[in-house]
Motif scaffolding. Structure first.
Motif, PDB file in Angstrom:
ATOM      1  N   GLY A 157      -0.205  75.351  72.544  1.00  0.00           N
ATOM      2  CA  GLY A 157      -0.778  76.430  73.345  1.00  0.00           C
ATOM      3  C   GLY A 157      -2.005  76.008  74.129  1.00  0.00           C
ATOM      4  O   GLY A 157      -2.301  76.571  75.183  1.00  0.00           O
ATOM      5  N   VAL A 158      -2.725  75.015  73.634  1.00  0.00           N
ATOM      6  CA  VAL A 158      -3.906  74.485  74.340  1.00  0.00           C
ATOM      7  C   VAL A 158      -3.475  73.436  75.371  1.00  0.00           C
ATOM      8  O   VAL A 158      -3.949  73.438  76.508  1.00  0.00           O
ATOM      9  N   LEU A 159      -2.581  72.541  74.973  1.00  0.00           N
ATOM     10  CA  LEU A 159      -2.187  71.456  75.867  1.00  0.00           C
ATOM     11  C   LEU A 159      -1.394  71.931  77.081  1.00  0.00           C
ATOM     12  O   LEU A 159      -1.527  71.357  78.173  1.00  0.00           O
ATOM     13  N   ALA A 160      -0.556  72.932  76.931  1.00  0.00           N
ATOM     14  CA  ALA A 160       0.289  73.376  78.046  1.00  0.00           C
ATOM     15  C   ALA A 160      -0.532  73.806  79.262  1.00  0.00           C
ATOM     16  O   ALA A 160      -0.278  73.328  80.374  1.00  0.00           O
ATOM     17  N   PRO A 161      -1.536  74.676  79.110  1.00  0.00           N
ATOM     18  CA  PRO A 161      -2.308  75.040  80.300  1.00  0.00           C
ATOM     19  C   PRO A 161      -3.175  73.891  80.827  1.00  0.00           C
ATOM     20  O   PRO A 161      -3.401  73.791  82.040  1.00  0.00           O
ATOM     21  N   ILE A 162      -3.635  73.017  79.940  1.00  0.00           N
ATOM     22  CA  ILE A 162      -4.393  71.841  80.401  1.00  0.00           C
ATOM     23  C   ILE A 162      -3.487  70.971  81.256  1.00  0.00           C
ATOM     24  O   ILE A 162      -3.878  70.527  82.347  1.00  0.00           O
ATOM     25  N   GLN A 163      -2.273  70.709  80.768  1.00  0.00           N
ATOM     26  CA  GLN A 163      -1.340  69.900  81.539  1.00  0.00           C
ATOM     27  C   GLN A 163      -1.038  70.550  82.882  1.00  0.00           C
ATOM     28  O   GLN A 163      -0.958  69.873  83.907  1.00  0.00           O
ATOM     29  N   PHE A 164      -0.897  71.864  82.911  1.00  0.00           N
ATOM     30  CA  PHE A 164      -0.601  72.555  84.158  1.00  0.00           C
ATOM     31  C   PHE A 164      -1.773  72.435  85.133  1.00  0.00           C
ATOM     32  O   PHE A 164      -1.569  72.208  86.332  1.00  0.00           O
ATOM     33  N   LEU A 165      -2.986  72.539  84.636  1.00  0.00           N
ATOM     34  CA  LEU A 165      -4.167  72.373  85.493  1.00  0.00           C
ATOM     35  C   LEU A 165      -4.222  70.943  86.048  1.00  0.00           C
ATOM     36  O   LEU A 165      -4.470  70.745  87.251  1.00  0.00           O
ATOM     37  N   VAL A 166      -3.990  69.950  85.200  1.00  0.00           N
ATOM     38  CA  VAL A 166      -3.958  68.553  85.649  1.00  0.00           C
ATOM     39  C   VAL A 166      -2.876  68.382  86.711  1.00  0.00           C
ATOM     40  O   VAL A 166      -3.082  67.710  87.730  1.00  0.00           O
ATOM     41  N   PHE A 167      -1.729  68.991  86.487  1.00  0.00           N
ATOM     42  CA  PHE A 167      -0.634  68.936  87.457  1.00  0.00           C
ATOM     43  C   PHE A 167      -1.072  69.501  88.811  1.00  0.00           C
ATOM     44  O   PHE A 167      -0.822  68.888  89.854  1.00  0.00           O
ATOM     45  N   LEU A 168      -1.716  70.664  88.817  1.00  0.00           N
ATOM     46  CA  LEU A 168      -2.132  71.282  90.082  1.00  0.00           C
ATOM     47  C   LEU A 168      -3.115  70.401  90.843  1.00  0.00           C
ATOM     48  O   LEU A 168      -2.987  70.231  92.066  1.00  0.00           O
ATOM     49  N   VAL A 169      -4.094  69.836  90.137  1.00  0.00           N
ATOM     50  CA  VAL A 169      -5.067  68.951  90.780  1.00  0.00           C
ATOM     51  C   VAL A 169      -4.361  67.710  91.329  1.00  0.00           C
ATOM     52  O   VAL A 169      -4.573  67.304  92.475  1.00  0.00           O
ATOM     53  N   SER A 170      -3.503  67.124  90.510  1.00  0.00           N
ATOM     54  CA  SER A 170      -2.789  65.925  90.937  1.00  0.00           C
ATOM     55  C   SER A 170      -1.867  66.219  92.114  1.00  0.00           C
ATOM     56  O   SER A 170      -1.795  65.427  93.073  1.00  0.00           O
ATOM     57  N   LEU A 171      -1.165  67.325  92.056  1.00  0.00           N
ATOM     58  CA  LEU A 171      -0.283  67.702  93.159  1.00  0.00           C
ATOM     59  C   LEU A 171      -1.073  67.793  94.464  1.00  0.00           C
ATOM     60  O   LEU A 171      -0.639  67.284  95.502  1.00  0.00           O
ATOM     61  N   ALA A 172      -2.234  68.427  94.403  1.00  0.00           N
ATOM     62  CA  ALA A 172      -3.076  68.540  95.604  1.00  0.00           C
ATOM     63  C   ALA A 172      -3.485  67.159  96.114  1.00  0.00           C
ATOM     64  O   ALA A 172      -3.442  66.894  97.325  1.00  0.00           O
ATOM     65  N   LEU A 173      -3.859  66.269  95.207  1.00  0.00           N
ATOM     66  CA  LEU A 173      -4.272  64.921  95.610  1.00  0.00           C
ATOM     67  C   LEU A 173      -3.104  64.121  96.186  1.00  0.00           C
ATOM     68  O   LEU A 173      -3.266  63.391  97.183  1.00  0.00           O
ATOM     69  N   VAL A 174      -1.931  64.236  95.583  1.00  0.00           N
ATOM     70  CA  VAL A 174      -0.748  63.527  96.084  1.00  0.00           C
ATOM     71  C   VAL A 174      -0.370  64.059  97.466  1.00  0.00           C
ATOM     72  O   VAL A 174      -0.105  63.274  98.396  1.00  0.00           O
ATOM     73  N   LEU A 175      -0.353  65.373  97.623  1.00  0.00           N
ATOM     74  CA  LEU A 175      -0.013  65.955  98.926  1.00  0.00           C
ATOM     75  C   LEU A 175      -1.047  65.585  99.989  1.00  0.00           C
ATOM     76  O   LEU A 175      -0.694  65.323 101.145  1.00  0.00           O
ATOM     77  N   ARG A 176      -2.307  65.553  99.595  1.00  0.00           N
ATOM     78  CA  ARG A 176      -3.373  65.141 100.524  1.00  0.00           C
ATOM     79  C   ARG A 176      -3.132  63.711 100.993  1.00  0.00           C
ATOM     80  O   ARG A 176      -3.233  63.412 102.190  1.00  0.00           O
ATOM     81  N   TYR A 177      -2.804  62.825 100.051  1.00  0.00           N
ATOM     82  CA  TYR A 177      -2.543  61.435 100.436  1.00  0.00           C
ATOM     83  C   TYR A 177      -1.340  61.351 101.375  1.00  0.00           C
ATOM     84  O   TYR A 177      -1.382  60.659 102.394  1.00  0.00           O
ATOM     85  N   LEU A 178      -0.260  62.044 101.041  1.00  0.00           N
ATOM     86  CA  LEU A 178       0.942  61.981 101.877  1.00  0.00           C
ATOM     87  C   LEU A 178       0.701  62.561 103.268  1.00  0.00           C
ATOM     88  O   LEU A 178       1.275  62.077 104.248  1.00  0.00           O
ATOM     89  N   ALA A 179      -0.147  63.568 103.363  1.00  0.00           N
ATOM     90  CA  ALA A 179      -0.417  64.209 104.651  1.00  0.00           C
ATOM     91  C   ALA A 179      -1.408  63.425 105.505  1.00  0.00           C
ATOM     92  O   ALA A 179      -1.275  63.374 106.732  1.00  0.00           O
ATOM     93  N   SER A 180      -2.388  62.799 104.851  1.00  0.00           N
ATOM     94  CA  SER A 180      -3.473  62.177 105.620  1.00  0.00           C
ATOM     95  C   SER A 180      -3.606  60.669 105.434  1.00  0.00           C
ATOM     96  O   SER A 180      -4.316  60.020 106.200  1.00  0.00           O
ATOM     97  N   GLY A 181      -2.991  60.139 104.377  1.00  0.00           N
ATOM     98  CA  GLY A 181      -3.178  58.721 104.077  1.00  0.00           C
ATOM     99  C   GLY A 181      -4.484  58.440 103.363  1.00  0.00           C
ATOM    100  O   GLY A 181      -4.799  57.292 103.059  1.00  0.00           O
ATOM    101  N   GLN A 182      -5.241  59.484 103.068  1.00  0.00           N
ATOM    102  CA  GLN A 182      -6.541  59.324 102.403  1.00  0.00           C
ATOM    103  C   GLN A 182      -6.421  59.637 100.916  1.00  0.00           C
ATOM    104  O   GLN A 182      -5.634  60.482 100.510  1.00  0.00           O
TER     105      GLN A 182
END
Length: 177
Positions: A39-64
């Protein structure tokens, strides 16, 4: 109809099709520290996923932000391993099986695909097997499977809550029939 069916179980003592847990499995689930860990790890993993998704999409969109994106996928994969290992322990405690307990069979099957894609990312990253953009596309494929798998578990959690509500209603499982 047997007494077991009146209690939401089939003749073998397993939960009926709409029930996830036998009374003993529910007791073990509720008493296990691993339920809290999940119950603790699931929302932590989801938060990590959201941050990582944003960073991956940022890289793919801008190369940065290539390094930040790559590191975030590694952190996401480590959290995935943590939840998979502790989830396997939880399944052993509750159902007596490390994986593929009947109540969570398809979730576990799909979890293996999620794990394989995340692991493939690590192999490709540390082995220098893919260019950065291809790595990020692999990460997105891993993330797509993760979202599907997370949805499976959310639906299972909802089913467990509905089962508990039916059993708590006057007349228990009979009230739902």
């Amino acid at each position: 109809m047997t007494a077991a069916r009146h209690q939401g179980q089939n003749d073998a003592g397993r939960p009926a099709a709409s029930a996830l847990y036998t009374p003993e499995e529910r007791r073990r689930r509720d008493a296990s520290v691993w339920t809290i860990v999940q119950g603790v790890l699931a929302p932590i993993q989801f938060l990590v996923f959201l941050v990582s998704l944003a960073l991956v999409l940022r890289y793919l969109a801008s190369g940065q932000g290539e390094q930040a994106a790559a590191l975030s996928v590694v952190v996401k994969t480590v959290t995935l391993y943590a939840i998979m290992i502790t989830g396997s322990i939880w399944e052993k405690v509750v159902f007596g099986r490390w994986l593929f307990a009947p109540a969570f069979f398809w979730e576990d099957v799909f979890s293996m695909l999620v794990l394989a894609l995340h692991s493939a990312y690590l192999v490709a990253l540390y082995g220098g097997l893919l260019q950065p953009q291809a790595l990020m596309l692999l990460a997105l494929a891993a993330y797509a499977t993760y979202v599907i798998n997370a949805g499976q578990f959310v639906l299972k959690l909802r089913a467990a809550r509905l089962q508990a509500a039916r059993e708590a209603a006057p007349g228990g499982a009979l009230a739902a029939a």
